[in-house]
Design a protein around this motif. Structure first.
Motif, PDB file in Angstrom:
ATOM      1  N   LYS A 167       4.510  82.177  87.589  1.00 39.81           N
ATOM      2  CA  LYS A 167       5.316  81.044  87.154  1.00 39.81           C
ATOM      3  C   LYS A 167       4.472  80.052  86.355  1.00 39.81           C
ATOM      4  O   LYS A 167       4.941  79.482  85.362  1.00 39.81           O
ATOM      5  CB  LYS A 167       5.950  80.359  88.364  1.00 39.81           C
ATOM      6  N   ALA A 168       3.218  79.862  86.799  1.00 33.47           N
ATOM      7  CA  ALA A 168       2.314  78.996  86.038  1.00 33.47           C
ATOM      8  C   ALA A 168       2.031  79.594  84.667  1.00 33.47           C
ATOM      9  O   ALA A 168       1.986  78.895  83.652  1.00 33.47           O
ATOM     10  CB  ALA A 168       1.001  78.800  86.803  1.00 33.47           C
ATOM     11  N   LYS A 169       1.871  80.934  84.630  1.00 34.34           N
ATOM     12  CA  LYS A 169       1.628  81.613  83.360  1.00 34.34           C
ATOM     13  C   LYS A 169       2.855  81.506  82.448  1.00 34.34           C
ATOM     14  O   LYS A 169       2.719  81.345  81.223  1.00 34.34           O
ATOM     15  CB  LYS A 169       1.297  83.081  83.621  1.00 34.34           C
ATOM     16  N   LEU A 170       4.029  81.570  83.025  1.00 34.02           N
ATOM     17  CA  LEU A 170       5.251  81.412  82.238  1.00 34.02           C
ATOM     18  C   LEU A 170       5.309  80.014  81.628  1.00 34.02           C
ATOM     19  O   LEU A 170       5.686  79.845  80.465  1.00 34.02           O
ATOM     20  CB  LEU A 170       6.484  81.665  83.112  1.00 34.02           C
ATOM     21  N   GLY A 171       4.926  79.010  82.430  1.00 36.58           N
ATOM     22  CA  GLY A 171       4.875  77.648  81.895  1.00 36.58           C
ATOM     23  C   GLY A 171       3.864  77.543  80.764  1.00 36.58           C
ATOM     24  O   GLY A 171       4.104  76.870  79.755  1.00 36.58           O
ATOM     25  N   GLU A 172       2.734  78.237  80.916  1.00 32.51           N
ATOM     26  CA  GLU A 172       1.712  78.238  79.865  1.00 32.51           C
ATOM     27  C   GLU A 172       2.246  78.907  78.606  1.00 32.51           C
ATOM     28  O   GLU A 172       2.014  78.435  77.482  1.00 32.51           O
ATOM     29  CB  GLU A 172       0.470  78.978  80.376  1.00 32.51           C
ATOM     30  N   LEU A 173       2.970  80.007  78.781  1.00 38.32           N
ATOM     31  CA  LEU A 173       3.570  80.696  77.631  1.00 38.32           C
ATOM     32  C   LEU A 173       4.545  79.785  76.886  1.00 38.32           C
ATOM     33  O   LEU A 173       4.531  79.708  75.655  1.00 38.32           O
ATOM     34  CB  LEU A 173       4.302  81.958  78.109  1.00 38.32           C
ATOM     35  N   ARG A 174       5.393  79.114  77.642  1.00 34.51           N
ATOM     36  CA  ARG A 174       6.379  78.230  77.010  1.00 34.51           C
ATOM     37  C   ARG A 174       5.696  77.078  76.282  1.00 34.51           C
ATOM     38  O   ARG A 174       6.114  76.687  75.190  1.00 34.51           O
ATOM     39  CB  ARG A 174       7.346  77.707  78.070  1.00 34.51           C
ATOM     40  N   ALA A 175       4.639  76.530  76.895  1.00 34.42           N
ATOM     41  CA  ALA A 175       3.903  75.446  76.241  1.00 34.42           C
ATOM     42  C   ALA A 175       3.245  75.948  74.960  1.00 34.42           C
ATOM     43  O   ALA A 175       3.255  75.261  73.937  1.00 34.42           O
ATOM     44  CB  ALA A 175       2.854  74.871  77.196  1.00 34.42           C
ATOM     45  N   LYS A 176       2.680  77.156  75.015  1.00 35.84           N
ATOM     46  CA  LYS A 176       2.061  77.744  73.830  1.00 35.84           C
ATOM     47  C   LYS A 176       3.103  77.952  72.736  1.00 35.84           C
ATOM     48  O   LYS A 176       2.846  77.690  71.556  1.00 35.84           O
ATOM     49  CB  LYS A 176       1.413  79.083  74.191  1.00 35.84           C
ATOM     50  N   ARG A 177       4.267  78.456  73.135  1.00 36.24           N
ATOM     51  CA  ARG A 177       5.335  78.698  72.157  1.00 36.24           C
ATOM     52  C   ARG A 177       5.765  77.392  71.507  1.00 36.24           C
ATOM     53  O   ARG A 177       5.900  77.299  70.289  1.00 36.24           O
ATOM     54  CB  ARG A 177       6.515  79.367  72.870  1.00 36.24           C
ATOM     55  N   ASP A 178       5.965  76.352  72.323  1.00 37.95           N
ATOM     56  CA  ASP A 178       6.386  75.054  71.782  1.00 37.95           C
ATOM     57  C   ASP A 178       5.315  74.487  70.852  1.00 37.95           C
ATOM     58  O   ASP A 178       5.624  73.937  69.792  1.00 37.95           O
ATOM     59  CB  ASP A 178       6.657  74.073  72.928  1.00 37.95           C
ATOM     60  N   GLU A 179       4.043  74.622  71.266  1.00 35.16           N
ATOM     61  CA  GLU A 179       2.956  74.128  70.424  1.00 35.16           C
ATOM     62  C   GLU A 179       2.909  74.882  69.105  1.00 35.16           C
ATOM     63  O   GLU A 179       2.737  74.290  68.026  1.00 35.16           O
ATOM     64  CB  GLU A 179       1.628  74.290  71.164  1.00 35.16           C
ATOM     65  N   LEU A 180       3.090  76.204  69.184  1.00 35.13           N
ATOM     66  CA  LEU A 180       3.027  77.030  67.980  1.00 35.13           C
ATOM     67  C   LEU A 180       4.174  76.688  67.032  1.00 35.13           C
ATOM     68  O   LEU A 180       3.982  76.568  65.817  1.00 35.13           O
ATOM     69  CB  LEU A 180       3.089  78.502  68.372  1.00 35.13           C
ATOM     70  N   VAL A 181       5.378  76.518  67.576  1.00 34.81           N
ATOM     71  CA  VAL A 181       6.533  76.175  66.742  1.00 34.81           C
ATOM     72  C   VAL A 181       6.315  74.826  66.069  1.00 34.81           C
ATOM     73  O   VAL A 181       6.593  74.648  64.881  1.00 34.81           O
ATOM     74  CB  VAL A 181       7.818  76.160  67.593  1.00 34.81           C
ATOM     75  N   ALA A 182       5.803  73.856  66.843  1.00 35.36           N
ATOM     76  CA  ALA A 182       5.550  72.527  66.274  1.00 35.36           C
ATOM     77  C   ALA A 182       4.510  72.604  65.159  1.00 35.36           C
ATOM     78  O   ALA A 182       4.661  71.977  64.100  1.00 35.36           O
ATOM     79  CB  ALA A 182       5.091  71.574  67.377  1.00 35.36           C
ATOM     80  N   ARG A 183       3.461  73.384  65.403  1.00 33.50           N
ATOM     81  CA  ARG A 183       2.421  73.515  64.376  1.00 33.50           C
ATOM     82  C   ARG A 183       2.959  74.233  63.138  1.00 33.50           C
ATOM     83  O   ARG A 183       2.604  73.873  62.007  1.00 33.50           O
ATOM     84  CB  ARG A 183       1.233  74.279  64.963  1.00 33.50           C
ATOM     85  N   ALA A 184       3.801  75.231  63.356  1.00 36.07           N
ATOM     86  CA  ALA A 184       4.385  75.950  62.217  1.00 36.07           C
ATOM     87  C   ALA A 184       5.257  75.029  61.381  1.00 36.07           C
ATOM     88  O   ALA A 184       5.220  75.041  60.144  1.00 36.07           O
ATOM     89  CB  ALA A 184       5.199  77.143  62.722  1.00 36.07           C
ATOM     90  N   LYS A 185       6.065  74.196  62.064  1.00 34.60           N
ATOM     91  CA  LYS A 185       6.919  73.258  61.331  1.00 34.60           C
ATOM     92  C   LYS A 185       6.085  72.228  60.585  1.00 34.60           C
ATOM     93  O   LYS A 185       6.407  71.857  59.448  1.00 34.60           O
ATOM     94  CB  LYS A 185       7.870  72.563  62.313  1.00 34.60           C
ATOM     95  N   SER A 186       5.010  71.772  61.218  1.00 33.84           N
ATOM     96  CA  SER A 186       4.128  70.806  60.568  1.00 33.84           C
ATOM     97  C   SER A 186       3.473  71.423  59.339  1.00 33.84           C
ATOM     98  O   SER A 186       3.393  70.790  58.274  1.00 33.84           O
ATOM     99  CB  SER A 186       3.055  70.333  61.551  1.00 33.84           C
TER     100      SER A 186
END
Length: 235
Positions: free
Chosen positions: A143-162
Motif C-alpha cells: 500500500k505504501a508502494k502504491l502511494g509512492e507510485l501515485r505520487a510519482k505519476r502525479d509528479e511526472l504528469v505535472a512535470r510533463a505539463k510544465s
C-alpha cells in the motif's frame, strides 16, 4: 493459492524498484498507470487471500481454546467423580464407588485427549500467526508502494505539463524572433525622425525669411533717416 505463494508474491511486489522500472519504460506515464492498475488489483487479491488466512487462523485459535476449556472441564469432572467415589467407598458402597472411579478415569482420558489436541495445534497456530504477521507487513508495504507510485505519476504528469508549457512558450518566443517586431518599430521611429527633421527645416526656413524681412525693414528705416537729414540741410 497457498500461503507460501501469497507471501512470496506480496514480498516480491513490495520490493519492486519503481525507479528501475521507469528507467526501462519508453513511456513512463503509461508505465506508471499500468503499474498502479496492477498494484491495485494485486493488493485486492492479496487482501482477500490474507483475510482467508486470518480467518483460518482464528478458527484454529477457537478450536485450541475449546480444547483447553474442555481439558479443564474434564479435569473438573474427573475430580468430582473421584471425590464421589471416595465418599461412597467410605460409606461402604464399594460397587458404586468403583463406578464413579471409572467415570473419573473416563474424564481423565478425555482431559488427556483435549490437552494433546491443544498441544498439537499450538505449533501450527504459532506458524500461522507468523505468516499472518508477514502478510500484513507485506500488504502495508504494498500500500505504501502504491502511494509512492501515485505520487510519482502525479509528479511526472505535472512535470510533463510544465515542460509542455515551457516548450509552447519557447516556440512562441522563436516565432516572435522570426517576425522581429522591433524592425517595424525601428522603421516607424525613422519615419518619425524624418518628419521631425522636416518640421525643424521648415521652422529654420521660416525663421530665416522673417529675419530677412526685418533686415529689409531696418534698411528702409535708414534710408528714411538719410532723406530726412538731407532735407534738413537744404533748409
Amino acid at each position: 493459492m497457498s500461503k507460501q505463494t501469497i507471501l512470496g508474491r506480496v514480498t516480491q511486489l513490495a520490493k519492486a524498484n519503481i525507479n528501475a522500472l521507469l528507467d526501462q519504460a519508453e513511456d513512463p506515464q503509461k508505465m506508471l498507470d499500468q503499474l498502479i492498475r496492477d498494484y491495485a488489483n494485486n493488493i485486492a487479491e492479496a487482501e482477500e487471500a490474507v483475510a482467508t488466512t486470518i480467518g483460518n487462523l482464528r478458527l484454529m485459535e477457537q478450536d485450541h481454546q475449546e480444547d483447553v476449556a474442555a481439558a479443564k472441564e474434564w479435569g473438573g469432572k474427573a475430580l468430582a467423580a473421584s471425590r464421589k467415589a471416595d465418599e461412597l467407598r467410605g460409606g461402604g458402597q464399594t460397587d458404586e464407588a468403583d463406578r464413579f472411579d471409572n467415570l473419573a478415569k473416563v474424564a481423565l482420558g478425555r482431559q488427556l485427549q483435549s490437552e494433546k489436541e491443544a498441544r498439537t495445534a499450538e505449533p501450527t497456530i504459532a506458524a500461522q500467526s507468523e505468516v499472518v504477521s508477514k502478510l500484513r507487513t507485506g500488504l502495508d508495504q504494498m500500500k505504501a508502494k502504491l502511494g509512492e507510485l501515485r505520487a510519482k505519476r502525479d509528479e511526472l504528469v505535472a512535470r510533463a505539463k510544465s515542460a509542455e508549457a515551457q516548450n509552447t512558450m519557447m516556440d512562441a518566443v522563436k516565432s516572435i524572433d522570426v517576425l522581429d517586431p522591433t524592425s517595424e518599430l525601428n522603421r516607424f521611429e525613422e519615419k518619425v525622425r524624418r518628419e521631425e527633421a522636416r518640421a525643424m527645416g521648415k521652422q529654420e526656413l521660416a525663421a530665416s525669411s522673417l529675419d530677412a524681412q526685418f533686415e529689409e525693414l531696418d534698411g528702409l528705416g535708414d534710408s528714411a533717416e538719410v532723406e530726412a537729414r538731407l532735407a534738413a540741410l537744404k533748409r
